[in-house]
Enzyme design. Sequence first.
Site, PDB file in Angstrom:
ATOM      1  N   SER A 239      -6.364  -3.831  15.883  1.00 25.25           N
ATOM      2  CA  SER A 239      -5.470  -4.864  16.381  1.00 25.25           C
ATOM      3  C   SER A 239      -4.286  -4.189  17.043  1.00 25.25           C
ATOM      4  O   SER A 239      -4.121  -2.982  16.966  1.00 25.25           O
ATOM      5  CB  SER A 239      -4.987  -5.737  15.230  1.00 25.25           C
ATOM      6  OG  SER A 239      -4.175  -4.973  14.356  1.00 25.25           O
ATOM      7  N   LYS A 240      -3.480  -4.991  17.685  1.00 20.55           N
ATOM      8  CA  LYS A 240      -2.315  -4.457  18.389  1.00 20.55           C
ATOM      9  C   LYS A 240      -1.462  -3.568  17.491  1.00 20.55           C
ATOM     10  O   LYS A 240      -0.951  -2.545  17.907  1.00 20.55           O
ATOM     11  CB  LYS A 240      -1.455  -5.611  18.916  1.00 20.55           C
ATOM     12  CG  LYS A 240      -2.133  -6.415  20.016  1.00 20.55           C
ATOM     13  CD  LYS A 240      -1.943  -5.743  21.365  1.00 20.55           C
ATOM     14  CE  LYS A 240      -2.525  -6.511  22.527  1.00 20.55           C
ATOM     15  NZ  LYS A 240      -3.602  -7.428  22.307  1.00 20.55           N
ATOM     16  N   ARG A 241      -1.358  -3.966  16.232  1.00 22.40           N
ATOM     17  CA  ARG A 241      -0.465  -3.206  15.361  1.00 22.40           C
ATOM     18  C   ARG A 241      -1.028  -1.873  14.903  1.00 22.40           C
ATOM     19  O   ARG A 241      -0.281  -0.940  14.651  1.00 22.40           O
ATOM     20  CB  ARG A 241      -0.003  -4.024  14.174  1.00 22.40           C
ATOM     21  CG  ARG A 241      -1.126  -4.680  13.413  1.00 22.40           C
ATOM     22  CD  ARG A 241      -0.590  -5.418  12.202  1.00 22.40           C
ATOM     23  NE  ARG A 241       0.757  -5.926  12.373  1.00 22.40           N
ATOM     24  CZ  ARG A 241       1.294  -6.855  11.615  1.00 22.40           C
ATOM     25  NH1 ARG A 241       0.586  -7.396  10.663  1.00 22.40           N
ATOM     26  NH2 ARG A 241       2.545  -7.247  11.799  1.00 22.40           N
TER      27      ARG A 241
END
Length: 468
Positions: A239-241
């Site tokens: 994911s983006k994180r």
Amino acid sequence: MSVRTRFAPSPTGFLHIGGARTALYCWLEARHHGGQFILRVEDTDRERSTDEAVQAIIDGMQWLGLEADEGPVFQTARLERYREVAEQLRADGKAYYAYESREQIDAMRAEAMSRGEKPRYNGYYRDRDEPYRDDPNRVLRFKNPQSGSVVFEDKVKGRIEWSNSELDDFVLFRSDGYPTYNFAVVVDDIDMGITAVIRGDDHVNNTPRQINVYQALGATVPVFAHLPMILGADGQKLSKRHGAVGVMQYREDGYLPEALLNYLVRLGWSHGDQEIFSVDEMVRLFDIAEVNASAARFDMAKLGWLNQQYLKSQDPASIAPELEWHLQRIGIDPTSGPNPAAVVTALCDRVQTLKDMAERARVWYSPITEWDDKAVKKHLKSVTAPKVLDAALQALGELGDWQVEAIHGVVARVAEQLELGMGKVAQPLRVAMTGTQVSPSIDQTIYLAGRDVALHRIKHALDLSHAD
RNA sequence: GCUCCCUUCGUCUAGUGGUCCAGGACGCUGCCCUCUCAAGGCGGAAACACGAGUUCGAGUCUCGUAGGGAGCACCA
């Protein structure tokens, strides 16, 4: 018939690692069979598609060397064609207009859920044969077969069977006049003559309904291969994180495209015990049918190891330009120091990325700004240090041939004359050259500094060794 | 909730009924080499999710269980 594959990203962000692997597998499958690889941009979602994303994807593919033979083809440029095919389906009685509002659809779904069924359209307009009306809720729906099942042999997952009773009459054309994904892909893949659809396994569920459309259109159904996803190091979806970065970020982080490609090809595929594959070998050996069916985690440590294998095995001169790029990125002028290829030779055994290499090369391109106190204290303030530095200064100053071999001879002679071990000689010189206790072998370290800088730094170290 | 998919060392994987007390690689670790750091060499620990069944024999086939994932949109 030649093999034709396509990579069909939607331009809503950069080319991430999963997409890159899908593109690689598509590219390899096409190359392996001497076929064509096509890039298609699925931009019918006007809200989220951007030109920057299109460019980012193209840039990423170019950096990896995954050039397309055809394309990019934009779906938005093909709207007329989708309308034409949709109309044909409608005229053949294989699609129909439906006029429910969103609220009605939602209620329908909720009701199905409450009965323990999956949320589906109930087919209210299916046999009503309602004519075209200018209605804001008008959509065109596909008449999905109501009995039997769809069976396909997935190249990766194996045989998959899907009962038609699980499928509903999905929307072909939205009320806004744009085709839906499941319809556009099929029309595109037929028109482009795609023989093998290779994509992420989040599309497995779409495949049965797409096959029904192929059949309604009387088209040949291609071969499907659904690739498992790539997970982050923690086993969670990228994911983006954590970890979901564009492939160009890997360039910035100091990885070679060959290394990334090699890492990606081995993630989910293998050929015996072989770990290192040149692009040519991948093309020769790759077979989509040998790809694993389960998801794999992305392991930075192994990528790092692979990157270093490439750093070590490739011609330093070919890596030099990429190192220069990294030097410039951290504000170093590559012409202000040694030949970058020589730096690659000296550091390839010591770093895993070009970013680290550039950082460690700094000592040869700009003045020493920091002195490691412990290093100075331990190696410059010793009783023997002044003698070593003095002797080296003398000998290096007189050295005619400024080459690694010759410098090695000088250092060895100093050790011999002073009756000291190499450690006692090399360490003071190392601190003199770099301000630290860590660097490549001492001969290379001195060589890379260049004669003027080397002599200057030894003099400075001599001063430090006498100072309190 | 329903449908579909997945499950071998920490990680990537080899393995397609006997050659597997499970092989390789990364990582971890011991020793050697050594001017530092690495690199390199030689070792080591470390896995068939679980339970039934089929079979003379199962990591390999079947079924269940558990765990994980995807999808069920007028988003791709």
